[in-house]
Design a protein around this motif. Structure first.
Motif, PDB file in Angstrom:
ATOM      1  N   MET A   1       0.820  -1.185   0.000  1.00 45.82           N
ATOM      2  CA  MET A   1       0.000   0.000   0.000  1.00 45.82           C
ATOM      3  C   MET A   1       0.868   1.255   0.000  1.00 45.82           C
ATOM      4  SD  MET A   1      -3.415   0.703   2.219  1.00 45.82           S
ATOM      5  CE  MET A   1      -3.900  -0.960   2.095  1.00 45.82           C
ATOM      6  N   LEU A   2       2.005   1.154   0.675  1.00 48.42           N
ATOM      7  CA  LEU A   2       2.917   2.288   0.675  1.00 48.42           C
ATOM      8  C   LEU A   2       3.424   2.557  -0.740  1.00 48.42           C
ATOM      9  CD1 LEU A   2       4.374   4.402   2.333  1.00 48.42           C
ATOM     10  CD2 LEU A   2       6.184   2.755   2.748  1.00 48.42           C
ATOM     11  N   GLY A   3       3.600   1.497  -1.499  1.00 49.70           N
ATOM     12  CA  GLY A   3       4.021   1.651  -2.893  1.00 49.70           C
ATOM     13  C   GLY A   3       3.006   2.420  -3.718  1.00 49.70           C
ATOM     14  N   TRP A   4       1.733   2.152  -3.480  1.00 48.41           N
ATOM     15  CA  TRP A   4       0.673   2.885  -4.177  1.00 48.41           C
ATOM     16  C   TRP A   4       0.709   4.353  -3.797  1.00 48.41           C
ATOM     17  CZ3 TRP A   4      -2.526   1.407  -8.005  1.00 48.41           C
ATOM     18  CH2 TRP A   4      -2.612   0.046  -8.285  1.00 48.41           C
ATOM     19  N   ALA A   5       0.896   4.650  -2.509  1.00 49.44           N
ATOM     20  CA  ALA A   5       0.942   6.038  -2.049  1.00 49.44           C
ATOM     21  C   ALA A   5       2.113   6.772  -2.702  1.00 49.44           C
ATOM     22  CB  ALA A   5       1.054   6.092  -0.536  1.00 49.44           C
ATOM     23  N   ILE A   6       3.258   6.115  -2.763  1.00 45.97           N
ATOM     24  CA  ILE A   6       4.424   6.743  -3.392  1.00 45.97           C
ATOM     25  C   ILE A   6       4.183   6.936  -4.890  1.00 45.97           C
ATOM     26  CG2 ILE A   6       6.849   6.376  -3.983  1.00 45.97           C
ATOM     27  CD1 ILE A   6       7.130   5.023  -1.223  1.00 45.97           C
ATOM     28  N   GLY A   7       3.546   5.966  -5.514  1.00 41.63           N
ATOM     29  CA  GLY A   7       3.217   6.084  -6.933  1.00 41.63           C
ATOM     30  C   GLY A   7       2.305   7.266  -7.222  1.00 41.63           C
ATOM     31  N   PHE A   8       1.256   7.423  -6.425  1.00 42.88           N
ATOM     32  CA  PHE A   8       0.351   8.556  -6.614  1.00 42.88           C
ATOM     33  C   PHE A   8       1.054   9.874  -6.317  1.00 42.88           C
ATOM     34  CE2 PHE A   8      -3.217   5.487  -6.313  1.00 42.88           C
ATOM     35  CZ  PHE A   8      -3.877   5.857  -7.482  1.00 42.88           C
ATOM     36  N   LEU A   9       1.976   9.879  -5.358  1.00 41.53           N
ATOM     37  CA  LEU A   9       2.730  11.099  -5.058  1.00 41.53           C
ATOM     38  C   LEU A   9       3.589  11.491  -6.252  1.00 41.53           C
ATOM     39  CD1 LEU A   9       3.670  13.256  -3.048  1.00 41.53           C
ATOM     40  CD2 LEU A   9       5.438  11.667  -2.321  1.00 41.53           C
ATOM     41  N   ILE A  10       4.241  10.513  -6.879  1.00 42.97           N
ATOM     42  CA  ILE A  10       5.071  10.804  -8.046  1.00 42.97           C
ATOM     43  C   ILE A  10       4.222  11.312  -9.200  1.00 42.97           C
ATOM     44  CG2 ILE A  10       6.531   9.735  -9.823  1.00 42.97           C
ATOM     45  CD1 ILE A  10       7.643   7.943  -7.542  1.00 42.97           C
ATOM     46  N   GLY A  22      -5.880  19.510 -11.979  1.00 42.64           N
ATOM     47  CA  GLY A  22      -6.886  18.540 -11.549  1.00 42.64           C
ATOM     48  C   GLY A  22      -6.293  17.166 -11.294  1.00 42.64           C
ATOM     49  N   ILE A  23      -5.427  16.733 -12.191  1.00 43.86           N
ATOM     50  CA  ILE A  23      -4.790  15.423 -12.036  1.00 43.86           C
ATOM     51  C   ILE A  23      -3.862  15.436 -10.834  1.00 43.86           C
ATOM     52  CG2 ILE A  23      -3.231  13.759 -13.103  1.00 43.86           C
ATOM     53  CD1 ILE A  23      -4.322  14.684 -15.824  1.00 43.86           C
ATOM     54  N   ALA A  28      -2.584  13.626  -5.513  1.00 47.66           N
ATOM     55  CA  ALA A  28      -2.088  13.972  -4.181  1.00 47.66           C
ATOM     56  C   ALA A  28      -3.094  13.548  -3.119  1.00 47.66           C
ATOM     57  CB  ALA A  28      -1.821  15.465  -4.099  1.00 47.66           C
ATOM     58  N   GLY A  29      -4.368  13.702  -3.387  1.00 48.01           N
ATOM     59  CA  GLY A  29      -5.399  13.266  -2.447  1.00 48.01           C
ATOM     60  C   GLY A  29      -5.381  11.762  -2.237  1.00 48.01           C
ATOM     61  N   ILE A  33      -4.548   9.732   1.277  1.00 51.20           N
ATOM     62  CA  ILE A  33      -5.471   8.752   1.859  1.00 51.20           C
ATOM     63  C   ILE A  33      -4.781   7.408   2.044  1.00 51.20           C
ATOM     64  CG2 ILE A  33      -7.537   7.373   1.364  1.00 51.20           C
ATOM     65  CD1 ILE A  33      -8.674   9.927  -0.003  1.00 51.20           C
ATOM     66  N   LEU A  34      -4.065   6.939   1.023  1.00 51.70           N
ATOM     67  CA  LEU A  34      -3.367   5.659   1.121  1.00 51.70           C
ATOM     68  C   LEU A  34      -2.278   5.690   2.184  1.00 51.70           C
ATOM     69  CD1 LEU A  34      -3.101   4.655  -2.629  1.00 51.70           C
ATOM     70  CD2 LEU A  34      -4.501   3.581  -0.870  1.00 51.70           C
TER      71      LEU A  34
END
Length: 55
Positions: A1-10, A22-23, A28-29, A33-34
């Motif tokens: 799950m941390l990987g997903w959070a880092i992916g969305f941050l990037i 918007g993207i 970032a949101g 959340i993750l």
């Protein structure tokens, strides 16, 4: 799950650099959340580990 959070941050950082507000905001949101879900699960795992060790 941390990987997903880092992916969305990037994704949010890259989208922010290119001006896709918007993207970047949505990514970032999702990363936030993750990350908080990950922290809650980590704390729960830590507490359960301490309870098992004590018993």
């Amino acid at each position: 799950m941390l990987g997903w959070a880092i992916g969305f941050l990037i994704i949010a950082l890259i989208a922010g650099v290119f001006g896709f507000g918007g993207i970047a905001s949505a990514s970032a949101g999702m990363a936030q959340i993750l990350f908080f879900i990950f922290v809650v699960l980590f704390i729960g795992s830590l507490v359960m580990s301490l309870i098992r060790r004590a018993g």
